[in-house]
Design an enzyme around this catalytic site. Structure first.
Site, PDB file in Angstrom:
ATOM      1  N   LYS A   1      40.765  47.797  53.873  1.00 30.94           N
ATOM      2  CA  LYS A   1      40.658  46.405  53.744  1.00 30.94           C
ATOM      3  C   LYS A   1      39.651  45.855  54.458  1.00 30.94           C
ATOM      4  CE  LYS A   1      42.660  42.166  51.456  1.00 30.94           C
ATOM      5  NZ  LYS A   1      44.032  41.724  51.280  1.00 30.94           N
TER       6      LYS A   1
ATOM      7  N   SER B   1      44.206  40.169  46.322  1.00 29.01           N
ATOM      8  CA  SER B   1      42.804  40.196  47.083  1.00 29.01           C
ATOM      9  C   SER B   1      42.258  41.527  47.338  1.00 29.01           C
ATOM     10  CB  SER B   1      42.907  39.515  48.208  1.00 29.01           C
ATOM     11  OG  SER B   1      43.923  39.797  49.147  1.00 29.01           O
TER      12      SER B   1
ATOM     13  N   SER C   1      48.778  40.557  46.898  1.00 26.85           N
ATOM     14  CA  SER C   1      47.336  41.138  46.966  1.00 26.85           C
ATOM     15  C   SER C   1      47.469  42.760  47.123  1.00 26.85           C
ATOM     16  CB  SER C   1      46.783  40.587  48.165  1.00 26.85           C
ATOM     17  OG  SER C   1      46.270  39.354  47.758  1.00 26.85           O
TER      18      SER C   1
HETATM   19  N1  GLN Z   1      46.540  35.820  44.914  1.00 30.77           N
HETATM   20  C1  GLN Z   1      47.322  34.988  46.091  1.00 30.77           C
HETATM   21  C2  GLN Z   1      46.623  34.071  46.659  1.00 30.77           C
HETATM   22  O1  GLN Z   1      45.373  33.792  46.346  1.00 30.77           O
HETATM   23  C3  GLN Z   1      47.906  36.096  46.854  1.00 30.77           C
HETATM   24  C4  GLN Z   1      46.701  36.583  47.949  1.00 30.77           C
HETATM   25  C5  GLN Z   1      47.087  37.486  48.812  1.00 30.77           C
HETATM   26  O2  GLN Z   1      48.417  38.257  48.745  1.00 30.77           O
HETATM   27  N2  GLN Z   1      46.565  37.744  50.024  1.00 30.77           N
HETATM   28  O3  GLN Z   1      46.699  33.465  47.568  1.00 30.77           O
END
Ligand code: GLN
Length: 496
Positions: free
Chosen positions: A79, A154, A178
């Protein structure tokens, strides 16, 4: 069978036995990327020469008799939030475009030492804020199961790359879901280790009390091998846990769950969930019971207010963490023509460099932390966090693991939720509680929803430092479902 269809464990032993070279394995995956990447768009950065050079170096080390780990020579995609000294690191933000970190994250460093070969850096929602990868400043990523749908987020580039057989393994970070949510909607395994069990050093910070690096793979054993290769105590991360942990690889190899107590979270299997998700989920619970586990219903009423608490805590920490992007130290600088003050340059740079979701989070967080509002918002959210941790503790007095669907729905169409932040945030309804408490949690595929034929994930949650239990139960589900289906769930990435 072609090299790209092999598991990471198989590739590792073939390379160790000299049956195939790391260079050949890397070339096979680069070839696959050449075919499918124009459709999937999982990567932000690839550099064939660097990849082949790394593979060649691993082959040389192995030939010289160096003892590397079981994944030596196996390719991996990172990532683009993990710092890599030899590749750009952008967090999918314009504000970091072109930045090259002078050092490696602990995760990337340890994996290089173990001989893994980097295929490239994968797409994500800008600064890991989102659930669809549509918040990337560069381009969206497409779900290999249906290219018109999101791969989750994400870490959607990492999930899509593995689901599309571009990479056997990838890394992600999980702050609110995420890793688990993208794994669920692309039909692969994703694990959020216990907070502090994997190092945050060199990972671009979103919400430091929640951020947790973890593995993606197409099966439970591969995820465990990767998890073990990068996790463990790191003095460079002040919240890293210095304690012995049970082996997750052994747990993945021992899928015996007879006598295990499994708690079904009552609050996460009803209204608002897609019927096809619930059907596969209930079947998975029955399956666990048929394998000898004792299934009990558990109530965790505060889990339903985890989402609003998270959306105060995570943006608050983000507003503080993202203050470092001040146009002076990293990446982009706008309007520095000698006529403007530093403050003006900073404002212009941040206005141009951050996308709309990141700005929304910074404003939310700054508001929640401002004097006069702090107690009502941030303070209150911290209290909810404590209540959630206590509910987990009480539940784990009765059961060894908790289960729920990973996500309320299967992958949604690209564009469907982008203008509706609340609908987007709901994708993490079931994953967020384990972030607030710091517990371990995994998503493992448990079938395809009848109405759309898209993957459904089972979430397996375990107490702090009991990550091995997720792997044991995950492996049991995987084995039982594979024998039912006569093979792995993800035989082909169907739309490629
Ligand atoms: N979807 C969640 C957010 O937007 C979690 C994101 C994540 O785990 N980085 O914050």
């Amino acid at each position: 069978m072609s090299l790209i269809r092999k598991t990471a464990a198989e590739l590792g032993s073939m390379i160790a036995d000299g049956e195939v070279s790391a260079v050949e394995v890397a070339e096979a995956h680069l070839g696959r990327m050449g075919e499918v990447e124009p459709k999937v768009r999982a990567f932000l950065h690839v550099d064939h020469e660097t990849t082949i050079e790394q593979a060649r170096a691993v082959d040389t080390r192995l030939r010289a008799g160096e003892k590397l780990g079981p994944l030596a020579g196996v390719p991996i995609a990172h990532k683009d939030i993990f710092s890599t000294h030899d590749m750009p690191t952008t967090a999918a933000s314009k504000i970091l475009e072109g930045w090259r970190p002078p050092y490696d994250a602990t995760v990337t460093k340890r994996l290089r030492q173990a001989g893994l070969v980097i295929l490239g850096k994968t797409n994500l929602d800008e600064f890991a804020m989102g659930s669809s990868t549509e918040n990337s400043a560069f381009h969206p990523t497409h779900n290999p199961w249906d290219l018109s749908r999101v791969p989750g987020g994400s870490s959607g580039g990492s999930s899509a790359a593995v689901a599309a057989y571009e990479a056997p393994l990838s890394t992600g970070t999980d702050t609110g879901g995420s890793i688990r949510q993208p794994a669920a909607v692309t039909g692969i395994v994703g694990m959020k280790p216990t907070y502090g069990g994997s190092s945050r050093y060199g990972v671009i910070a979103f919400a430091s009390s929640l951020d947790t690096p973890g593995p993606f793979a197409r099966n439970v054993l591969d995820a465990a091998l990767l998890h073990e290769a990068f996790s463990g105590y790191d003095p460079m991360d002040s919240t890293s846990i210095d304690a012995p942990v049970p082996s997750v690889v052994e747990a993945a190899r021992n899928a015996d769950i007879s006598g295990m107590r499994i708690g079904v979270v009552k609050e996460f299997a009803g209204e608002g969930f897609q019927p096809g998700v619930l059907t596969r989920y209930h079947e998975a619970v029955q399956l666990l019971e048929s394998l000898g586990a004792k299934v009990v219903e558990v109530s965790c009423p505060s889990f339903t207010i985890a989402l609003p608490a998270y959306y105060l805590i995570a943006p608050s920490e983000a507003s503080s963490n993202l203050a470092r992007f001040d146009a002076m130290r990293y990446g982009l600088r706008v309007g520095d023509d000698g006529t403007r003050s530093a403050e003006e340059v900073m404002a212009l740079t941040r206005a141009a460099g951050f996308g709309p979701e990141v700005k929304r989070r910074i404003m939310l967080g700054t508001y929640a932390l401002s004097s006069g509002y702090y107690d009502a918002y941030y303070g209150q959210a911290q209290k909810v966090r404590t209540v959630i941790s206590r509910e987990f503790e009480a539940a784990y007095q009765q059961v060894d693991v908790l289960v729920s669907p990973t996500t309320p729905t299967t992958a949604f169409p690209i564009g469907e939720r982008i203008d509706d932040p609340m609908a987007m945030y709901l994708a993490d309804l079931c994953t967020i509680p384990s972030n607030l408490s710091g517990n371990a949690a995994m998503s493992v595929p448990c079938g395809l929803a009848d109405e759309d034929g898209l993957p459904v994930g089972l979430q397996i949650m375990a107490p702090v430092l009991a990550d091995d239990r997720c792997y044991r139960v995950g492996a049991a589900v995987e084995q039982a479902l594979e024998s039912r289906w006569g093979g792995p769930l993800l035989k082909e990435a169907p739309s490629l």
